[in-house]
Design a protein around this motif. Sequence first.
Motif, PDB file in Angstrom:
ATOM      1  N   GLN A 135     -41.050   1.132 -42.059  1.00 26.97           N
ATOM      2  CA  GLN A 135     -40.445   0.982 -40.726  1.00 26.97           C
ATOM      3  C   GLN A 135     -39.123   0.245 -40.809  1.00 26.97           C
ATOM      4  N   ARG A 136     -39.054  -0.807 -41.654  1.00 22.75           N
ATOM      5  CA  ARG A 136     -37.825  -1.590 -41.769  1.00 22.75           C
ATOM      6  C   ARG A 136     -36.760  -0.858 -42.573  1.00 22.75           C
ATOM      7  N   ASN A 137     -37.179  -0.035 -43.528  1.00 20.79           N
ATOM      8  CA  ASN A 137     -36.231   0.593 -44.459  1.00 20.79           C
ATOM      9  C   ASN A 137     -36.450   2.103 -44.527  1.00 20.79           C
ATOM     10  N   PRO A 138     -36.208   2.823 -43.433  1.00 21.26           N
ATOM     11  CA  PRO A 138     -36.507   4.257 -43.412  1.00 21.26           C
ATOM     12  C   PRO A 138     -35.660   5.085 -44.375  1.00 21.26           C
ATOM     13  N   ASP A 139     -34.544   4.520 -44.842  1.00 24.94           N
ATOM     14  CA  ASP A 139     -33.673   5.255 -45.757  1.00 24.94           C
ATOM     15  C   ASP A 139     -34.015   4.997 -47.220  1.00 24.94           C
ATOM     16  N   ARG A 140     -35.068   4.228 -47.478  1.00 22.35           N
ATOM     17  CA  ARG A 140     -35.467   3.946 -48.855  1.00 22.35           C
ATOM     18  C   ARG A 140     -36.894   4.426 -49.094  1.00 22.35           C
ATOM     19  N   SER A 141     -37.193   4.836 -50.292  1.00 18.30           N
ATOM     20  CA  SER A 141     -38.559   5.209 -50.641  1.00 18.30           C
ATOM     21  C   SER A 141     -39.373   3.947 -50.886  1.00 18.30           C
ATOM     22  N   VAL A 142     -40.704   4.080 -50.802  1.00 22.28           N
ATOM     23  CA  VAL A 142     -41.575   2.952 -51.091  1.00 22.28           C
ATOM     24  C   VAL A 142     -41.375   2.483 -52.528  1.00 22.28           C
ATOM     25  N   ALA A 143     -41.194   3.410 -53.436  1.00 23.22           N
ATOM     26  CA  ALA A 143     -40.986   3.051 -54.848  1.00 23.22           C
ATOM     27  C   ALA A 143     -39.711   2.228 -55.015  1.00 23.22           C
ATOM     28  N   GLU A 144     -38.676   2.577 -54.268  1.00 27.22           N
ATOM     29  CA  GLU A 144     -37.419   1.832 -54.359  1.00 27.22           C
ATOM     30  C   GLU A 144     -37.583   0.418 -53.804  1.00 27.22           C
ATOM     31  N   VAL A 145     -38.246   0.300 -52.652  1.00 33.07           N
ATOM     32  CA  VAL A 145     -38.512  -1.015 -52.076  1.00 33.07           C
ATOM     33  C   VAL A 145     -39.329  -1.852 -53.043  1.00 33.07           C
ATOM     34  N   GLU A 146     -40.327  -1.231 -53.633  1.00 36.34           N
ATOM     35  CA  GLU A 146     -41.212  -1.929 -54.558  1.00 36.34           C
ATOM     36  C   GLU A 146     -40.455  -2.479 -55.755  1.00 36.34           C
ATOM     37  N   GLN A 147     -39.603  -1.667 -56.348  1.00 36.35           N
ATOM     38  CA  GLN A 147     -38.885  -2.113 -57.536  1.00 36.35           C
ATOM     39  C   GLN A 147     -37.949  -3.277 -57.227  1.00 36.35           C
ATOM     40  N   ILE A 148     -37.305  -3.220 -56.061  1.00 38.71           N
ATOM     41  CA  ILE A 148     -36.408  -4.315 -55.669  1.00 38.71           C
ATOM     42  C   ILE A 148     -37.196  -5.609 -55.497  1.00 38.71           C
ATOM     43  N   LEU A 149     -38.335  -5.548 -54.811  1.00 43.85           N
ATOM     44  CA  LEU A 149     -39.139  -6.749 -54.599  1.00 43.85           C
ATOM     45  C   LEU A 149     -39.658  -7.315 -55.918  1.00 43.85           C
ATOM     46  N   LEU A 150     -40.126  -6.452 -56.803  1.00 43.13           N
ATOM     47  CA  LEU A 150     -40.623  -6.926 -58.096  1.00 43.13           C
ATOM     48  C   LEU A 150     -39.513  -7.596 -58.901  1.00 43.13           C
ATOM     49  N   ASP A 151     -38.342  -6.981 -58.914  1.00 43.81           N
ATOM     50  CA  ASP A 151     -37.229  -7.543 -59.674  1.00 43.81           C
ATOM     51  C   ASP A 151     -36.761  -8.872 -59.094  1.00 43.81           C
ATOM     52  N   LYS A 152     -36.602  -8.928 -57.786  1.00 41.61           N
ATOM     53  CA  LYS A 152     -36.033 -10.115 -57.154  1.00 41.61           C
ATOM     54  C   LYS A 152     -37.025 -11.280 -57.103  1.00 41.61           C
ATOM     55  N   LEU A 153     -38.327 -10.983 -57.001  1.00 44.24           N
ATOM     56  CA  LEU A 153     -39.323 -12.041 -56.898  1.00 44.24           C
ATOM     57  C   LEU A 153     -39.981 -12.354 -58.238  1.00 44.24           C
ATOM     58  N   GLY A 154     -39.667 -11.564 -59.274  1.00 46.11           N
ATOM     59  CA  GLY A 154     -40.192 -11.835 -60.607  1.00 46.11           C
ATOM     60  C   GLY A 154     -41.689 -11.605 -60.725  1.00 46.11           C
ATOM     61  N   LYS A 155     -42.194 -10.508 -60.166  1.00 46.51           N
ATOM     62  CA  LYS A 155     -43.629 -10.210 -60.202  1.00 46.51           C
ATOM     63  C   LYS A 155     -43.894  -8.924 -60.976  1.00 46.51           C
ATOM     64  N   GLU A 156     -45.184  -8.678 -61.254  1.00 46.38           N
ATOM     65  CA  GLU A 156     -45.583  -7.539 -62.075  1.00 46.38           C
ATOM     66  C   GLU A 156     -46.061  -6.342 -61.266  1.00 46.38           C
ATOM     67  N   GLN A 157     -46.629  -6.576 -60.113  1.00 41.66           N
ATOM     68  CA  GLN A 157     -47.195  -5.464 -59.351  1.00 41.66           C
ATOM     69  C   GLN A 157     -47.218  -5.801 -57.862  1.00 41.66           C
ATOM     70  N   ILE A 158     -47.358  -4.745 -57.051  1.00 45.72           N
ATOM     71  CA  ILE A 158     -47.529  -4.902 -55.608  1.00 45.72           C
ATOM     72  C   ILE A 158     -48.831  -4.225 -55.191  1.00 45.72           C
ATOM     73  N   ILE A 159     -49.614  -4.911 -54.381  1.00 45.91           N
ATOM     74  CA  ILE A 159     -50.751  -4.294 -53.705  1.00 45.91           C
ATOM     75  C   ILE A 159     -50.272  -3.926 -52.308  1.00 45.91           C
ATOM     76  N   TRP A 160     -50.154  -2.642 -52.048  1.00 45.76           N
ATOM     77  CA  TRP A 160     -49.728  -2.160 -50.733  1.00 45.76           C
ATOM     78  C   TRP A 160     -50.961  -1.929 -49.860  1.00 45.76           C
ATOM     79  N   LEU A 161     -51.032  -2.597 -48.723  1.00 46.25           N
ATOM     80  CA  LEU A 161     -52.025  -2.275 -47.699  1.00 46.25           C
ATOM     81  C   LEU A 161     -51.349  -1.337 -46.709  1.00 46.25           C
TER      82      LEU A 161
END
Length: 333
Positions: A185-211
């Motif tokens: 909803q916040r980022n309709p021009d980005r894919s979920v995979a793209e959002v995920e990679q940015i969050l992992l890179d910027k927050l220094g994490k290994e995985q995301i659990i999407w609900l």
Amino acid sequence: MKYFIPLIAIAKVSCGSKIEKKEAEYTYPPEWAPHEAIWTDFNYEPYSGVPSEEERLILIAKLSQYVNTKVVYDNDSLMQVGRNRLVEFGGRVDSIEWIKLPYWSSWMRDPLMFVTNGSQNKILDFEWSCYGNVYSCEDDFRGQLSNTLQQMKGYSKDSTGLYFEGGAIEVNSNTIIAYKALATQRNPDRSVAEVEQILLDKLGKEQIIWLDEFPLIDKPGLKIDSFFGQGANGHIDVTTRFLNDTTILATVISEADRAKNSMLAHDYTVFQQNLAQLKAARQPNGKAYHIETIEAPDYSLFGYPLTVNEGIYYGLLSESARENISLGDSIVM
């Protein structure tokens, strides 16, 4: 800080998606990691149905007993009243720093967060859309907060480039939990995979659990039938929290409350779907998480009548209707 959350029923149960972690110089630590300070605010809250100034002071006073507390404000007279009353509530005034902003800014966790490399902290900010353009941004300057703090305090700054909020992200040492419905909803021009990679890179994490979906209790405006109220439009921090690296606290609604009204019935289903996804998720080492559940209160206990075009709607008044907790390295709020 916020409420509960859902939208529509979902069929599939998704485990956390996992992407190879890149070495991150900075990381967003879990809330139980040692704290240099906790930031909060003391402002008049125009969005609250009832005054919350005293409750905020009690929170600040309690935090100040355990950790350095930085309090942003914009009104000198309100701040002076608050400073005087903090002593009454047992606050440690020597551990509190008051920081005056040139504008009102509550819920400062949402437009930014602090990341660290172990020796230095910097601001990591998000693009600001007033919770997905569901509220007017005309007099909301929180999108300027990272620049303001950078200028006032000299922090370096990085940006995700994403429309997101701090309250929409829950982390432990290696994993993020977030709502997929918010991300899209916040980022309709980005894919979920793209959002995920940015969050992992910027927050220094290994995985995301999407609900997949969030409960109606966090949906702003008309929720369902005659239920109307506030919400942050998909924040995870009021429904699902890490208690440690292997344990997750998940919200549920009791069978008795499920039968009381349409909103509780809807959110019962969403929370059960969330719970199934959490049970299916795995830690980076392949092990299951230990899931603890906590029952949401009966939403109707927090209702108040509001006449709108001769119709009666009910909205939330009390923040105690939420699972929102704050973990410090020596205190749980």
